[in-house]
Design an enzyme around this catalytic site. Sequence first.
Site, PDB file in Angstrom:
ATOM      1  N   GLY A  72       0.822  -1.207   0.000  1.00 14.67           N
ATOM      2  CA  GLY A  72       0.000   0.000   0.000  1.00 14.67           C
ATOM      3  C   GLY A  72       0.859   1.262   0.000  1.00 14.67           C
ATOM      4  O   GLY A  72       0.514   2.267  -0.637  1.00 14.67           O
ATOM      5  N   THR A  73       1.969   1.193   0.685  1.00 10.54           N
ATOM      6  CA  THR A  73       2.867   2.359   0.759  1.00 10.54           C
ATOM      7  C   THR A  73       3.346   2.757  -0.634  1.00 10.54           C
ATOM      8  O   THR A  73       3.338   3.941  -0.997  1.00 10.54           O
ATOM      9  CB  THR A  73       4.073   2.035   1.670  1.00 10.54           C
ATOM     10  OG1 THR A  73       3.579   1.743   2.981  1.00 10.54           O
ATOM     11  CG2 THR A  73       5.059   3.182   1.734  1.00 10.54           C
ATOM     12  N   ASN A 154      -6.885   4.542   9.527  1.00 10.53           N
ATOM     13  CA  ASN A 154      -6.396   3.304  10.133  1.00 10.53           C
ATOM     14  C   ASN A 154      -6.317   3.350  11.660  1.00 10.53           C
ATOM     15  O   ASN A 154      -6.289   2.322  12.310  1.00 10.53           O
ATOM     16  CB  ASN A 154      -5.014   2.950   9.569  1.00 10.53           C
ATOM     17  CG  ASN A 154      -4.058   4.112   9.602  1.00 10.53           C
ATOM     18  OD1 ASN A 154      -4.340   5.167   9.050  1.00 10.53           O
ATOM     19  ND2 ASN A 154      -2.929   3.945  10.253  1.00 10.53           N
ATOM     20  N   THR A 240      10.060  -7.419 -12.820  1.00  6.30           N
ATOM     21  CA  THR A 240       9.329  -8.664 -13.086  1.00  6.30           C
ATOM     22  C   THR A 240       8.173  -8.788 -12.103  1.00  6.30           C
ATOM     23  O   THR A 240       8.352  -8.641 -10.898  1.00  6.30           O
ATOM     24  CB  THR A 240      10.284  -9.872 -12.974  1.00  6.30           C
ATOM     25  OG1 THR A 240      11.372  -9.641 -13.870  1.00  6.30           O
ATOM     26  CG2 THR A 240       9.576 -11.165 -13.323  1.00  6.30           C
ATOM     27  N   CYS A 328       3.002   1.001  12.767  1.00  8.13           N
ATOM     28  CA  CYS A 328       4.268   1.549  12.285  1.00  8.13           C
ATOM     29  C   CYS A 328       4.865   2.501  13.306  1.00  8.13           C
ATOM     30  O   CYS A 328       6.038   2.808  13.255  1.00  8.13           O
ATOM     31  CB  CYS A 328       4.061   2.302  10.976  1.00  8.13           C
ATOM     32  SG  CYS A 328       2.858   1.565   9.919  1.00  8.13           S
TER      33      CYS A 328
END
Length: 386
Positions: A72-73, A154, A240, A328
């Site tokens: 998500g970051t 959040n 990739t 975090c």
Amino acid sequence: MPEPIYLDHAATTPVRPEVFEAMQPFFGPRFGNPSSLHRWGREARAALDEARERLASTLGAHSDELCFTSCGTEADNMALIGVWRSRRERDGRNAAVATPIEHKAVLGALHEVAHEGGEERLLRVDACGVVDSSSFDELVNDDAAVCSVMWVNNEIGVMQDVPAFAQRAHQRGVTFHTDAVQAFGKVHIDARKTPFDLLSISGHKIGAPKGIGALFIRRGTPVAPLMFGGSQDRGRRPGTENVAMAVGLARAAELTVAEREEECGRLNALRERLEAALLERIPDAVIHGRGAPRAPHVLNISVPGTDSEAMLMALDLRGVACSAGSACQSGSITPSHVLTALGVPADLAGAAIRMSLGSLTTDEGVARVAELFPTLVEKARRLATA
Ligand code: PLP
């Protein structure tokens, strides 16, 4: 010792067995590189294309509007920095706007914009965390390139009126992004109905592994790439592709969307019950964001005279896993930037405990926490006054 209770679903969720199963072949015989022309490559390409299509259909999007990212970051960074770089070059618009209660993935991207010479603007929020619409009209103007308003916060679960803000941003020619990392599976998201230009999601919040996310980019939205190299994803994001993770994310998204209404009803009832029980036993507790529309999985509570770190440890000792603010920031003693933006005093912000509900939350677990938490509060308060 009774079964441990996991109340930290906003930090991360367990990988669903169906997701694990869908991914497994790509760690075994289906190991090809989707850029290779031979049969292994073609097989990987087909799986990747299918995953993109399936994920797109959960968002009401076209498959070419989805870009898989590492998390998500990365999706948030790509949206903010990528659009700002592109529009500054193309239209001379130099400002990037966001709410002060965004995840650090958005706020950090905003700082990078400022570091590169752009103007960083923060909207105002009220005491519940709802974005002040007059500050939106003031700051989202002709100089702004991009504006980001998170759909669900959040830390406190507060929901914003994303459809209205997206529309107003467009009236001013501003590209609109929403961080839907916590919103996916909690609100109805349909790119055909809501005019956001970009939307971020993250796999590990919805039963896929950590390390996969996606950015929806509406056709025609200018986004400069953040990485350079190969031509994967039409140059938007070289490297990739992680086929297994893309397949896992698509499966998790399908399951989450299919179960959304029922699961939201269940979580809402559990959260309401827990909240009511805690307020009854601790009448001076403050539930942050209460009074604003909230997603059903987050309950953020501060009890005056307690300290979140000590409470978290006491809960953990009794087998209950919660967090202080966002994961975090755990380990740092600075009060949450979200609660600070709401005007919560530092001592109360320093007491905040986030309980976040999800697939592992049961009636019995909620009843146990409703019983245990007030006893730990009493103990902490007795210690503080001893
Ligand atoms: N945005 C929000 C609202 C989040 O809650 C999180 C993770 O906690 C992120 C972004 C970052 O997502 P990821 O952990 O996949 O980088």
